[in-house]
Design a protein around this motif. Structure first.
Motif, PDB file in Angstrom:
ATOM      1  N   ASN A 322      68.161  65.116 100.150  1.00 33.85           N
ATOM      2  CA  ASN A 322      67.173  64.056  99.948  1.00 33.85           C
ATOM      3  C   ASN A 322      65.748  64.586  99.978  1.00 33.85           C
ATOM      4  N   ALA A 323      65.481  65.576 100.825  1.00 40.21           N
ATOM      5  CA  ALA A 323      64.118  66.071 101.001  1.00 40.21           C
ATOM      6  C   ALA A 323      63.690  67.001  99.860  1.00 40.21           C
ATOM      7  N   VAL A 324      64.446  68.048  99.613  1.00 41.61           N
ATOM      8  CA  VAL A 324      64.031  69.043  98.618  1.00 41.61           C
ATOM      9  C   VAL A 324      65.156  69.457  97.673  1.00 41.61           C
ATOM     10  N   GLY A 325      66.388  69.354  98.096  1.00 43.06           N
ATOM     11  CA  GLY A 325      67.495  69.894  97.329  1.00 43.06           C
ATOM     12  C   GLY A 325      67.618  69.297  95.942  1.00 43.06           C
ATOM     13  N   LEU A 326      67.537  67.963  95.852  1.00 39.13           N
ATOM     14  CA  LEU A 326      67.708  67.303  94.561  1.00 39.13           C
ATOM     15  C   LEU A 326      66.602  67.690  93.593  1.00 39.13           C
ATOM     16  N   VAL A 327      65.383  67.774  94.087  1.00 39.11           N
ATOM     17  CA  VAL A 327      64.244  68.141  93.234  1.00 39.11           C
ATOM     18  C   VAL A 327      64.383  69.578  92.739  1.00 39.11           C
ATOM     19  N   GLN A 328      64.666  70.488  93.654  1.00 35.27           N
ATOM     20  CA  GLN A 328      64.725  71.906  93.287  1.00 35.27           C
ATOM     21  C   GLN A 328      65.924  72.225  92.402  1.00 35.27           C
ATOM     22  N   VAL A 329      67.080  71.655  92.714  1.00 36.00           N
ATOM     23  CA  VAL A 329      68.254  71.872  91.867  1.00 36.00           C
ATOM     24  C   VAL A 329      68.015  71.287  90.484  1.00 36.00           C
ATOM     25  N   GLY A 330      67.375  70.121  90.432  1.00 37.78           N
ATOM     26  CA  GLY A 330      67.055  69.507  89.146  1.00 37.78           C
ATOM     27  C   GLY A 330      66.131  70.381  88.312  1.00 37.78           C
ATOM     28  N   GLU A 331      65.102  70.938  88.954  1.00 35.15           N
ATOM     29  CA  GLU A 331      64.197  71.828  88.228  1.00 35.15           C
ATOM     30  C   GLU A 331      64.915  73.091  87.759  1.00 35.15           C
ATOM     31  N   LEU A 332      65.809  73.610  88.583  1.00 29.22           N
ATOM     32  CA  LEU A 332      66.564  74.806  88.205  1.00 29.22           C
ATOM     33  C   LEU A 332      67.437  74.537  86.989  1.00 29.22           C
ATOM     34  N   THR A 339      66.609  71.166  79.564  1.00 26.75           N
ATOM     35  CA  THR A 339      66.699  69.700  79.606  1.00 26.75           C
ATOM     36  C   THR A 339      65.483  69.124  80.331  1.00 26.75           C
ATOM     37  N   LYS A 340      65.383  67.780  80.302  1.00 27.95           N
ATOM     38  CA  LYS A 340      64.243  67.108  80.935  1.00 27.95           C
ATOM     39  C   LYS A 340      64.698  65.927  81.780  1.00 27.95           C
ATOM     40  N   PHE A 341      65.817  66.085  82.470  1.00 29.49           N
ATOM     41  CA  PHE A 341      66.313  65.015  83.331  1.00 29.49           C
ATOM     42  C   PHE A 341      65.451  64.909  84.584  1.00 29.49           C
ATOM     43  N   ASN A 342      65.166  63.677  84.962  1.00 33.12           N
ATOM     44  CA  ASN A 342      64.419  63.419  86.198  1.00 33.12           C
ATOM     45  C   ASN A 342      65.431  63.158  87.308  1.00 33.12           C
ATOM     46  N   PHE A 343      65.910  64.235  87.914  1.00 29.73           N
ATOM     47  CA  PHE A 343      66.990  64.114  88.894  1.00 29.73           C
ATOM     48  C   PHE A 343      66.628  63.232  90.092  1.00 29.73           C
TER      49      PHE A 343
END
Length: 396
Positions: A322-332, A339-343
């Motif tokens: 919730n804190a950083v994982g979803l954002v960082q994995v999405g950017e990776l 792609t341009k998904f907003n995870f």
């Protein structure tokens, strides 16, 4: 050595290994951020700040503390609580009242450490506030639990949900209660004291010290959770969770035992609230919403109800995602595949999908307690026994 003694010895060894592992991880993170990362190159610093920022890791420790408190209620005693965020809010406001200039009509400094220019108000030492936060929320656990714990299952869940909605709303609208400003409403209470521990002042931006402080709080909660589970009261909670009728027939006082789990579990919420308020330097009512209760409950269920270390793992994984994982994995993923998904916008979709998959394929959680694993797999064992019996009959 009997089988029972051997089992207890194995559990003790396992707890020791986990405790060493937890302490090692905390120590490595602290030393890394104090001695290594400040002297590392920019790329290394950027990587750790993105994936494992110290602020997010400190918040993970607060989530662990909260999840362990709820685990006493849900995992040990088997009581469904959907309003646990109320205790988080109450603990946070204890810190706001006793460690800030908010109550400016008073002038009390009891071994506190007020910020320069904010000496008015009440300023207690952080250790005293932690104790008072736990006591205050335990009292509210008694007040809430007294009239509600005679209820069961869905009815108890609805009542706790009600209290979980009432208290945060009271905090949000508490700027004018009978002409008194109790909570400062939506503005919250800021300017909390900088904790002073054994002569060392933890500054606003002293993240390594704050991380170490909340890690010690989480470690203390782990220790007490294990001791409670292995004690007489813990065994009574587990008996009620497994079979309430059988527990009562064996002489376990149902209402009193449930009552104690609610009060003691509330202490974890209160201490977590104090720790979180100190971590962010204030307490704000809009942070205490119903979703928090659901996330904490998910940490307990997904980690493994009743298993202290399972709850620690569940809280760590979900809090990090919730804190950083979803954002960082999405950017990776976006950078790798173009792609341009907003995870982050799909946070609750992914969270819900994780819950569905876990309940379908691993209902007992990441690290299930032995008893819970047996209960969850009881149907599978019955099916295996039935197939075995049918095979024997067919062979004859």
């Amino acid at each position: 050595m009997t089988k029972l003694q051997a089992a207890h010895h194995a559990v003790g060894v396992n707890n020791k290994k986990w405790a060493i592992g937890f302490s090692t991880v905390v120590g490595v993170i602290f030393l890394l951020n104090v001695f290594v990362l400040p002297n590392a190159n920019t790329q290394v610093q950027r990587f750790f700040n993105a994936w494992f920022s110290l602020n997010s890791l400190a918040e993970i420790m607060i989530w662990i503390l909260m999840a362990l408190g709820l685990n006493i209620i849900v995992g040990y005693a088997g009581l469904l609580d959907l309003g646990y965020v109320a205790f988080w809010a109450l603990g946070g406001y204890v810190a706001g009242w006793l460690m800030s200039p908010f109550l400016s009509q008073f002038q009390v400094d009891f071994f506190g450490n007020p910020r320069p220019g904010l000496e008015q108000g009440i300023h207690f030492n952080v250790f005293i506030v932690l104790i008072l936060g736990g006591v205050f929320t335990a009292i509210w656990g008694i007040i809430i639990g007294g009239p509600t714990l005679r209820l069961k299952s869905d009815y108890l869940a609805l009542v706790t949900l009600g209290f979980g909605e009432i208290i945060p709303q009271f905090m949000l609208n508490g700027s004018d209660i009978g002409g008194l400003n109790i909570t400062n409403g939506a503005q919250g209470i800021g300017g909390l004291d900088q904790p002073k521990i054994f002569g060392y002042t933890i500054g606003t931006f002293d993240l390594p010290a704050k991380f170490l402080m909340v890690s010690l709080m989480a470690g203390a909660m782990i220790f007490f959770s294990i001791r409670l589970r292995d004690g007489r009261l813990g065994r009574a909670w587990l008996a009620i969770r497994e079979d309430e009728l059988a527990a009562s027939m064996m002489g376990v006082p149902l209402w009193r035992t449930k009552f104690s789990s609610y009060a003691i579990g509330a202490v974890g919420g209160g201490i977590g609230g104090v720790g979180f308020a100190i971590l962010i330097g204030g307490v704000y009512a809009d942070r205490f919403n119903f979703v928090i209760s659901i996330i904490i409950l998910a940490m307990v269920v997904l980690g493994g109800m009743g298993n202290v270390w399972g709850v620690v793992v569940g809280a760590t994984v979900l809090a990090w995602v919730n804190a950083v994982g979803l954002v960082q994995v999405g950017e990776l993923i976006n950078n790798t595949f173009g792609t341009k998904f907003n995870f982050p916008s799909y946070q609750f979709l992914l969270f819900g999908l994780l819950l569905v998959l876990m309940m379908l394929f691993r209902r007992e959680g990441f690290l299930p307690e032995a008893r819970m694993r047996m209960v969850m797999n009881e149907e599978k064992l019955e099916d295996v026994e039935k197939v075995t019996d049918d095979t024997k009959i067919g062979s004859h």
